[in-house]
Structures are given as structure tokens and as C-alpha cells.
Design an enzyme around this catalytic site. Sequence first.
Site, PDB file in Angstrom:
ATOM      1  N   CYS A 121       0.844  -1.204   0.000  1.00 26.10           N
ATOM      2  CA  CYS A 121       0.000   0.000   0.000  1.00 26.10           C
ATOM      3  C   CYS A 121       0.878   1.252   0.000  1.00 26.10           C
ATOM      4  O   CYS A 121       0.583   2.236  -0.685  1.00 26.10           O
ATOM      5  CB  CYS A 121      -0.913   0.014   1.227  1.00 26.10           C
ATOM      6  SG  CYS A 121      -2.066  -1.359   1.303  1.00 26.10           S
ATOM      7  N   ASP A 166       3.950 -14.409  27.779  1.00 19.74           N
ATOM      8  CA  ASP A 166       5.184 -14.140  28.503  1.00 19.74           C
ATOM      9  C   ASP A 166       4.947 -14.591  29.944  1.00 19.74           C
ATOM     10  O   ASP A 166       3.843 -14.423  30.470  1.00 19.74           O
ATOM     11  CB  ASP A 166       5.486 -12.640  28.449  1.00 19.74           C
ATOM     12  CG  ASP A 166       6.628 -12.254  29.363  1.00 19.74           C
ATOM     13  OD1 ASP A 166       7.693 -12.864  29.238  1.00 19.74           O
ATOM     14  OD2 ASP A 166       6.435 -11.364  30.209  1.00 19.74           O
ATOM     15  N   CYS A 181     -26.347   4.593   5.612  1.00 17.31           N
ATOM     16  CA  CYS A 181     -25.313   3.593   5.354  1.00 17.31           C
ATOM     17  C   CYS A 181     -24.061   4.309   4.865  1.00 17.31           C
ATOM     18  O   CYS A 181     -24.037   5.544   4.747  1.00 17.31           O
ATOM     19  CB  CYS A 181     -25.778   2.553   4.338  1.00 17.31           C
ATOM     20  SG  CYS A 181     -26.185   3.232   2.736  1.00 17.31           S
TER      21      CYS A 181
END
Length: 840
Positions: free
Chosen positions: A89, A536, A158
Amino acid sequence: MEEKKKQPTDNACCSSQTEVDEETSCCSTSVIEAVKDPCCSSPKQEEPVSSCCSTEQAATAEETASDSFSMANGHTEQYTIKGMDCPSCAATIEKGLQKTEGIHFVKVNYSTGKLAVGAENDEVYGQIPKHVRKLGFEAESLKQDAALETYKIEGMDCSSCAKTIEKHLGKNSNVTEVHVNFSTGKMNIAHSTTPKEIVKEVQRSGFDATLQSGESSETKQKGSIAFSSTVVSGSLLALGFVGSFTALPSLWVTAFYALAILIGGWKPARSAFYAIKSGSLDMNVLMASAAIGAAIIGEWFEGAMVVWLFALGNTLQNRSIERTRESIRSLMNLAPSEATVKEGGQLVQKAVEHVQIGDVIVVKPGEKVPLDGEIESGESSLNQAPITGESLPVDKTTGDTVYAGTVNESGSLEVRVTKYVKDTTIAKIIHLVEEAQEKRAPTQAFFDKFASIYTPIVFGLAIAVMILPPLVGLGAWGEWFYKGLALLVVACPCALVISTPVAIVSAIGNAAKNGVLIKGGTFLEKAGAVKAMAFDKTGTLTEGKPKVTEVKVAKGSREEFVAIATTIEEYSTHPIAQAITSYAEERQIVAKKGEAFKSIAGKGAQATIDGVEYFAGKPKLFQEWSVPFGDMEGELDALQKEGKTLVVVGTRNEILGIIAVADTIRDITVQSIQSLKRVGVNEVVMLTGDNEGTAKRIADETGIDRYFAELLPEDKVTAIQKLQAEGKQVAMIGDGINDAPALATSDLGIAMGGAGTDSAMETADIVLMADNLEKLPHTIRLSRKALSIIKQNIWFSLITKFAALLLIFPGFLTLWMAVLSDTGAALIVILNSMRLMRQK
């Protein structure tokens, strides 16, 4: 399963080299600052990527190139880029801008999300966001960040509505950049005109806007106006429908229907006009076309029904969507707007914006803490649920940190302010969550692109249906014109496009209220796909602080033995020494009177008590003096095999006893791991730098499936890559700082304790605001529920659309039924998505 120490890989992007490779520009993982560097994100990466440097070195290279251009040609400007998914990109933006006239220098850094541009003049710089938008991304000038204004948009149905506003305002010469997000209902805009003019421009595009800091009453008034127009339109439709069954003249009936169309359809018609003007084909265009077409062919009832159902559907949709948006806006009301400041012995009420760092504020019982700070005096219990999601209040005393928005439940507190209102933890949470809502999930991005292609195609198909069959003699013009109008209505992909963002917003809002920050829809989707979790050890599975686990006494009483050990260790700052002194304090064992305290480098410490030299240290110290261990020999071997750290206490001649110290497992660790396995995490892995014995003990006690022991920081990256090479989607859980390379390499990085560290909030994809592993199963469940609901929404939308299309051509589907199928489907999708807000 046991795994020994792993060697660093030969992958140039993840090796331990310290020099930057000239061909790939790759650099050491040790300096990766927890970014999703694709060079380290997948073991299947084959092609070298030019932008895979660490944040620090890439930024340095960028600045150097930028400085070179500045000295030779002029200044450069920087921009933040949104929407980049991978380094390709970045390459797309670079290549696109390099072809633009007037631009001489372009550098895009995928890791930092920054764009540096060198151009001829300010006019070219001002056009950069528009050029980047044409390439499919968003750019915001760093220089103009302060000038950006945020507006709340009303009336969007929308994402196509958001595009209409963007395109309309993008043509205004006074607007530098504009970004409208349907999910949050907000518009960010940089402009050189007045807010009043911006509001007018938004209204011209068919929507309403209010400045974020403006009054909400105007918005509510506009909402009530929209609702009343729907009621009036529905009433006129009802009058016309009832009149058609009476002796009322047909002209009156038609007039009622026509008025219903005008009143209910005025707003969508205006929006449709500006959508067409800006080159968009949104829902308003389709509905307006259907209503006008119905009137042209004399179907006044159909036209009025289309308009009313559309208006009613929009009203219900907007109210439902607003509820999901309010789930985040409610966070803003957590912190009070005023603080009680202590000034010269007096208490003064001030707006939180006017309180300075270092000021002392007073928080009384029952009040909310207005700003982040440290307690100067007082003790109390604070409800931190709004920040960390913890269900129980936390005891706080002098020196402890308190957060804005938390509730002081008991004692009065004096707090010294450590952060301005804009920098408080709650402010950062709001900012991060809003940013997360604006980041489109892969599913959402796909359907947005799908809709942009699908709608024009079906619009063209509807026109063809109106014209072609009558031309070849397959039926009457009116019949096919009506079917074409029905196809126009059915063509709107609103339910499909809205199926993902509302679910994402609802899920992110739910998580935020439970003390979990999810940085975007992409990470929400990834969490649902995780099959392996790597933890971890220190500070994540364990407390991160050593504690005394066993005391073995060879001579004398336990109290006497602990008192001697405490006397030797009480002046040491070593964590093991502090563990011993804490053990004594908890049992109220008082240290003896000692003297001649000394540290024995790398071996232990000594002190003289009642004229006798006593020592506390490693077994090696006493073995060098050939001190006999006697019966303690067996105990020593057993404890060492368990991976515990041993402190032997004695004199030069005899052993008094052994103290075993270990990092203890958190109370909730075992339960959390079991819950993770129940929600479908197939493999739980532990990464630790500890020895094999310690790692095995912790794994056995916690139910860990697999562990990697004796790891250096760079070895953790190799361990993650090994899991990924086995075909697993891996989430890494760490503290967000020391585990940065591993977090960056994993498919999903999860940081612990974001409330305590700013870096943790910025580092990972998901942040647990409290050190609470119990939030992980909830996050996985929420993610999978969200994915399930998104799939339900998509399939429901597709099936509804397909069924409606099939019913058009036999003539079973009327216009109003087409509208009902579309708006009804959208409303059901929204309500289904809102179930995520109530997920426990």
C-alpha cells in the site's frame, strides 16, 4: 511439550544484526517498537519489502531524505496515512504521488503510517489529501491536525451516505480534507471557512451536522422534526387509503397520496439530488427514483407507501444506530467537568480544562475523580470499573495512582494532578476506541467496495428492464417500468453494507466497558480466529515478584531461623532479600540486632549477630567452604529440580536452613487458561527466559500445553515464528514493552495493564486495561460472537435480496413490499448486531 532454547533465524528482517541491509533496508528485531512489521509478522513472507525497518531507523532514514530535499529544493510536509494494510500500500501511494505534477519528493513509511512530501508550493501541498484519497487511502496533514474540526452527522443510513458528504464537501475550495465515518456518525474536516458554512454545506448534501462541542438540543430538535414528518406523511397515506374505500373523490385521494410523498420524501429527494451531483448512487437516489416513477405511471398509493416506509425505516434505523454510538459517547460523561482545587488553604471549584499539572485537588467520598494524579494524603477504596473493568474496588493510599472517571467510595483524598484533561487515561481510551471504530474490518471494506460496483450495475440493469422488453414486444411499457422501479428499490445493498460496521461498533463498545481496548475491526476479527496463545511468563502468568514458598530449618526454631535471615537481608534492595523481609513482616517476626553488614558480590550477604558471623547466599558460597549440608542435601536437590531460587543461611561451620524463593503464579492464571481452552483456544504456550526446571514447574501448575525456556528477547520472535510455521494463528500476551518484538511478530498482540503504562496502550492490537487475564476468554467469546452475527447478517441480507429479486419478474413483489424487504432487512440486521452490546 518441552522446547529448548531456540537460535535466531536467518531471516534478514528478524535477525540480530545491528547494521541495516542495503538491499532490503531491514534491521534488528531488538529495535522494533511494537509495530506490525510484515517482515516479522509471518514466517511465510518471501519477498523482501523495502519498508520493513524498525520505526526508529525508518523514521531516521525518512528524516534524512526529507532534510536533503529541504536543503536542495525547499521544505517538506508530513501527513498521517490511514487505510494501509501492508507495505505494498505504501508503494502504491509513493508511485501514485510521484506521477503528480509539482511533487518532487515522496516517502511513505508503512511502520509509522507517515507520508513525507516535497512539493513546489502550498497549493500542491493542499491537494495531497485529495490525491491520496484517489489512490484509496486517507491522508491528514500533521501541520493541520490542530485545525481539524469534528462534526456529528445526522441522517446517514449507510456508508454510501458518508461518501456522498465527502464527495460534496471535497469539491468545496475552502475544504482541505474531509473524512466521514458512518460507524461513529462523525466528520473530521480541515477548512478555511466558518463552522456555520460547513453545517450549511452538509445540509445541502441532504444531512444535518453539529459541531462536536455544540449543543445537543439542536440535534434532538432536528430528530423530532424528522420523526414528525414521518408521522404526518403516514397520516396522509392513511387518509388516502381509507378515502379510496369511501365516496371521497379520487382527486382528493390522489392529493393525500401526493402530499404524503412530498412531506415524507422531501429530505431523501434533496439528498438524492446532491448524491447524483457528487457522482454517487446511494439509497436516497434509488428510493426517490422509485417514488417519482410510481407517480408518473399513476401508482400514487405505491409511491406514497414507498416514501413512508422508507422514512419510517430510516427513523428506526437512525435511532438504533445512535444507541450503538452512544455506547462509546457515554464514556465521555464518566469524568466530572469540574474539580475542587486546593488554593492557599481554600477550596475552589474549577473547570477541569483550567486545572494545571501539580495542582492539588480534593476528592470527597462518593465523588468521581476528575483528573489523573497521585494521592498526597488519605486512604480510600476506588471503583476502577470504568477504566479497567475490575468488578471489585481497589484500595488506594498515599503515593498510589488514581484515574479520572473512577469513583471514590470511602475516605476523602487529596490528589496531586499529573496529567492534563486531554491526556488522562479515560481521554486516551475514548480516543483509541473512536479510532478503532473508524478502522474498517476486512469484511466491511470488502462489502463497501462490492456496493460501489454492485449498485451502478443493478441501476443500469433496472433501466434495461424498463426499456428493452417493451421494445422487443414482450409486454406493456407500464408493466416493465413498474418492475424496473421495484428492481431499483431491491438493488439497494444497505442491509448488506451495514451488516458489519454496526456489529463491530457494538462489540468494541462492549469490550471498552469491560476494560478491554480493541484497536479496530481487523483485530476483532483476528481474535476470533486465534487458535494458539503465547504468554510471557514474568508479570503475565506470574506476579513478577519473588515470594518465599518454602522454609526448611536444620537447626533451631522456624521463628529464630527467619529472624536471623531477615537481619542479614533487611538492608539489601535485592528482590530476593525483599521477599524474605516481607515474609517475616507478614508473620510478625522481628529482626535481631545486627552489625557489620556486608555484601558478598554475586554470592550473598553477611551480618554479625551477638558476636557470631552469619551468612545468607547461594549454596555455592557454603560449598566453597566445605560446610556439610547433612540432611539438607536431599532438600536442596529436590528444590533445585523444581526450579526454585535457594537462599542458604548458616555460619562458616554449619547450615541453619534453606529458604526457597520463586515467582508465584497469579491467582486467576489457572482459571483463565482453563476458560481459554473452553472457548476454543487449542494451544496455550509459555515463553520464558527462565531455566528448564522453572519453566516446567510453572507449566505443570498452570496447565500450559507447551513452553519455550531459556529464551533471549530475540528468541521469543523465533518461537512465535515457529508456531506460525505450524499453521496457527498466534496471539502474544505480554507487558507491551519488553516483549515488543514478539508482539509485533504475532498475528495479534495483546498488552497487559494498559491503565498503568501509556506505551502499552499504544503498542498492542488489544489492551487489557487491568492485569486481569480473566478478560481474555470474554474477548475471544465476544470476537467469535461478533463474527457469527456478521455472518448471520450477511446471509440474511443476501437471501432477502435474492428472494425479492425472484419475486419481481412474476409480478408478486409490489413497490411497497420491495421497500419493506429492504428497510426491514436493514433494521433486523441492526437489531441483531446490537445484541453484542449486551454480551456478558
